[in-house]
Design a protein around this motif. Sequence first.
Motif, PDB file in Angstrom:
ATOM      1  N   TRP A   1      34.225  37.734   5.227  1.00  0.00           N
ATOM      2  CA  TRP A   1      35.558  38.262   4.984  1.00  0.00           C
ATOM      3  C   TRP A   1      36.328  38.362   6.296  1.00  0.00           C
ATOM      4  CZ3 TRP A   1      35.971  42.599   7.900  1.00  0.00           C
ATOM      5  CH2 TRP A   1      34.867  43.441   8.048  1.00  0.00           C
ATOM      6  N   ARG A   2      37.636  38.502   6.170  1.00  0.00           N
ATOM      7  CA  ARG A   2      38.496  38.744   7.323  1.00  0.00           C
ATOM      8  C   ARG A   2      39.544  39.778   6.943  1.00  0.00           C
ATOM      9  NH1 ARG A   2      41.609  33.062   8.157  1.00  0.00           N
ATOM     10  NH2 ARG A   2      39.436  32.319   8.312  1.00  0.00           N
ATOM     11  N   THR A   3      39.879  40.685   7.867  1.00  0.00           N
ATOM     12  CA  THR A   3      40.834  41.756   7.603  1.00  0.00           C
ATOM     13  C   THR A   3      41.785  41.909   8.782  1.00  0.00           C
ATOM     14  OG1 THR A   3      39.245  42.977   6.230  1.00  0.00           O
ATOM     15  CG2 THR A   3      41.121  44.210   7.100  1.00  0.00           C
ATOM     16  N   PRO A   4      43.076  41.599   8.606  1.00  0.00           N
ATOM     17  CA  PRO A   4      44.034  41.804   9.700  1.00  0.00           C
ATOM     18  C   PRO A   4      44.148  43.287  10.045  1.00  0.00           C
ATOM     19  CG  PRO A   4      44.961  40.418   7.968  1.00  0.00           C
ATOM     20  CD  PRO A   4      43.707  41.017   7.408  1.00  0.00           C
ATOM     21  N   VAL A   5      44.245  43.602  11.325  1.00  0.00           N
ATOM     22  CA  VAL A   5      44.472  44.961  11.809  1.00  0.00           C
ATOM     23  C   VAL A   5      45.460  44.859  12.967  1.00  0.00           C
ATOM     24  CG1 VAL A   5      43.423  47.102  12.634  1.00  0.00           C
ATOM     25  CG2 VAL A   5      42.066  45.513  11.249  1.00  0.00           C
ATOM     26  N   GLY A   6      46.411  45.782  13.032  1.00  0.00           N
ATOM     27  CA  GLY A   6      47.400  45.740  14.098  1.00  0.00           C
ATOM     28  C   GLY A   6      48.749  45.289  13.545  1.00  0.00           C
ATOM     29  N   PRO A   7      49.705  44.962  14.438  1.00  0.00           N
ATOM     30  CA  PRO A   7      49.596  44.794  15.886  1.00  0.00           C
ATOM     31  C   PRO A   7      49.455  46.114  16.627  1.00  0.00           C
ATOM     32  CG  PRO A   7      51.879  44.562  15.199  1.00  0.00           C
ATOM     33  CD  PRO A   7      51.069  44.665  13.936  1.00  0.00           C
ATOM     34  N   PHE A   8      49.173  46.030  17.941  1.00  0.00           N
ATOM     35  CA  PHE A   8      48.882  47.200  18.754  1.00  0.00           C
ATOM     36  C   PHE A   8      49.865  47.303  19.922  1.00  0.00           C
ATOM     37  CE2 PHE A   8      44.865  45.589  16.979  1.00  0.00           C
ATOM     38  CZ  PHE A   8      44.528  46.662  16.174  1.00  0.00           C
ATOM     39  N   THR A   9      49.917  48.508  20.505  1.00  0.00           N
ATOM     40  CA  THR A   9      50.806  48.751  21.644  1.00  0.00           C
ATOM     41  C   THR A   9      50.035  49.427  22.770  1.00  0.00           C
ATOM     42  OG1 THR A   9      51.520  50.884  20.711  1.00  0.00           O
ATOM     43  CG2 THR A   9      52.864  48.948  20.213  1.00  0.00           C
ATOM     44  N   ASN A  10      48.846  48.900  23.077  1.00  0.00           N
ATOM     45  CA  ASN A  10      48.076  49.433  24.196  1.00  0.00           C
ATOM     46  C   ASN A  10      48.491  48.678  25.456  1.00  0.00           C
ATOM     47  OD1 ASN A  10      45.898  49.885  26.140  1.00  0.00           O
ATOM     48  ND2 ASN A  10      44.773  50.793  24.431  1.00  0.00           N
ATOM     49  N   VAL A  11      48.927  49.399  26.477  1.00  0.00           N
ATOM     50  CA  VAL A  11      49.462  48.751  27.670  1.00  0.00           C
ATOM     51  C   VAL A  11      48.431  47.877  28.361  1.00  0.00           C
ATOM     52  CG1 VAL A  11      48.898  50.666  29.218  1.00  0.00           C
ATOM     53  CG2 VAL A  11      50.842  49.176  29.746  1.00  0.00           C
ATOM     54  N   TYR A  12      47.146  48.175  28.171  1.00  0.00           N
ATOM     55  CA  TYR A  12      46.090  47.366  28.763  1.00  0.00           C
ATOM     56  C   TYR A  12      45.638  46.224  27.839  1.00  0.00           C
ATOM     57  CZ  TYR A  12      45.596  51.516  31.734  1.00  0.00           C
ATOM     58  OH  TYR A  12      45.831  52.562  32.586  1.00  0.00           O
ATOM     59  N   GLY A  13      46.024  46.270  26.576  1.00  0.00           N
ATOM     60  CA  GLY A  13      45.428  45.414  25.570  1.00  0.00           C
ATOM     61  C   GLY A  13      44.221  46.117  24.976  1.00  0.00           C
ATOM     62  N   MET A  14      43.756  45.671  23.825  1.00  0.00           N
ATOM     63  CA  MET A  14      42.656  46.340  23.142  1.00  0.00           C
ATOM     64  C   MET A  14      41.313  45.961  23.766  1.00  0.00           C
ATOM     65  SD  MET A  14      44.274  48.186  21.055  1.00  0.00           S
ATOM     66  CE  MET A  14      43.038  48.835  19.918  1.00  0.00           C
ATOM     67  N   GLY A  15      40.412  46.949  23.836  1.00  0.00           N
ATOM     68  CA  GLY A  15      39.095  46.701  24.411  1.00  0.00           C
ATOM     69  C   GLY A  15      37.972  47.402  23.686  1.00  0.00           C
ATOM     70  N   VAL A  16      38.303  48.237  22.705  1.00  0.00           N
ATOM     71  CA  VAL A  16      37.282  49.009  21.993  1.00  0.00           C
ATOM     72  C   VAL A  16      36.442  48.098  21.096  1.00  0.00           C
ATOM     73  CG1 VAL A  16      38.743  49.541  20.003  1.00  0.00           C
ATOM     74  CG2 VAL A  16      36.918  51.134  20.657  1.00  0.00           C
ATOM     75  N   SER A  17      35.169  48.436  20.948  1.00  0.00           N
ATOM     76  CA  SER A  17      34.264  47.653  20.101  1.00  0.00           C
ATOM     77  C   SER A  17      34.021  48.363  18.770  1.00  0.00           C
ATOM     78  CB  SER A  17      32.925  47.436  20.801  1.00  0.00           C
ATOM     79  OG  SER A  17      33.105  46.731  22.013  1.00  0.00           O
ATOM     80  N   PRO A  18      33.844  47.613  17.684  1.00  0.00           N
ATOM     81  CA  PRO A  18      33.539  48.236  16.392  1.00  0.00           C
ATOM     82  C   PRO A  18      32.103  48.749  16.361  1.00  0.00           C
ATOM     83  CG  PRO A  18      33.431  45.852  16.204  1.00  0.00           C
ATOM     84  CD  PRO A  18      33.906  46.142  17.597  1.00  0.00           C
ATOM     85  N   VAL A  19      31.851  49.743  15.506  1.00  0.00           N
ATOM     86  CA  VAL A  19      30.500  50.260  15.286  1.00  0.00           C
ATOM     87  C   VAL A  19      30.252  50.344  13.784  1.00  0.00           C
ATOM     88  CG1 VAL A  19      30.501  51.579  17.438  1.00  0.00           C
ATOM     89  CG2 VAL A  19      31.217  52.693  15.314  1.00  0.00           C
TER      90      VAL A  19
END
Length: 339
Positions: free
Chosen positions: A144-162
Amino acid sequence: MKNSLQVFLAVIALTVSGLATDWPRFRGPNGAGVSETSSLPTEFGPEKNLIWRVALPPGHSSPILAGGRIFLTAYQGDRLLTFSLDRSSGQILWRREAPRDRKEPLDTRNSPASPTPVSDGKNIYAFFGDYGLVSYGLDGNERWRTPVGPFTNVYGMGVSPVLVDDKVVLVCDQSKGSFIAAFGQKDGKLRWKTPRPEALSGHSTPGVIRDASGRSLILAPSSFRMDAYSAETGESVWFLHGLASEMKSLPIVDGETIYINGYNTPENDPGKQVAIAPFEDVLKQNDANKDGKISKEEAPDQRTKTLFKFLALNNDGVLDADEWKTYAAAMRREFVDGH
């Protein structure tokens, strides 16, 4: 990495029992960074204890281990990629491309493939800031695929899923509109989504604990605060204050003790907080074009100019009353919207 190829090395000669040890998520089981594998070499390099080496496209994703395979993400041009490699030989077993709906701004230290994938031993779950979540079977077939976002993190996203119980959990902290969300492992459908208005930035991957009744709680640090969310409902069960303003590290659980660290600017240290003038006063003195907002050129001091890209939460080049309120609250180590 800034070069065109990322070199991935497998340098450890493992025993059969060691090979069976999985490393299923960012920093291993529950993010602790601790492995029970024994008989590992204490020295390794290009000429010593090297098993194999293979060139891959760049990315900041850490590799995970599931069964006899290694999984990681990378990018090549405009393509967002997930790789599966044979753990014993380094042979690339499959490569899959995720959709890319956008190209979000990135800090030069970040990349489009920074989050580490996670596995339940049967499937792989990968997150890309320029699309969202994608799940594959060990054979590489997309589930499956699930769109999430868009985001406004000044660094860009870096968090990992758990993975928590039967859900894929993702913490999306950003300049505005931060949230934590859970998606079904089987179908990728949204199970719950909880706003995190106090979180103004960060990439802290969550940890998991169980309370006295055995229910799973998700530990998610943010700016000045950490919440423990119910994995079942997304409700914040408890929270604590006193954290740093920038949270990148994940919480480490050792028995009944939780360890967490973060980064603070000197102005956030106790006793050194900076008083920010009311927005109305700043407008009277600095709003040269009388548009009711403050541009970088109109900023009242050098500190505000230096921090401007972090303060303009809407990425529109100006600060409005709400953004100024958030700025003042952050400098006082307080929270907006009653938090």
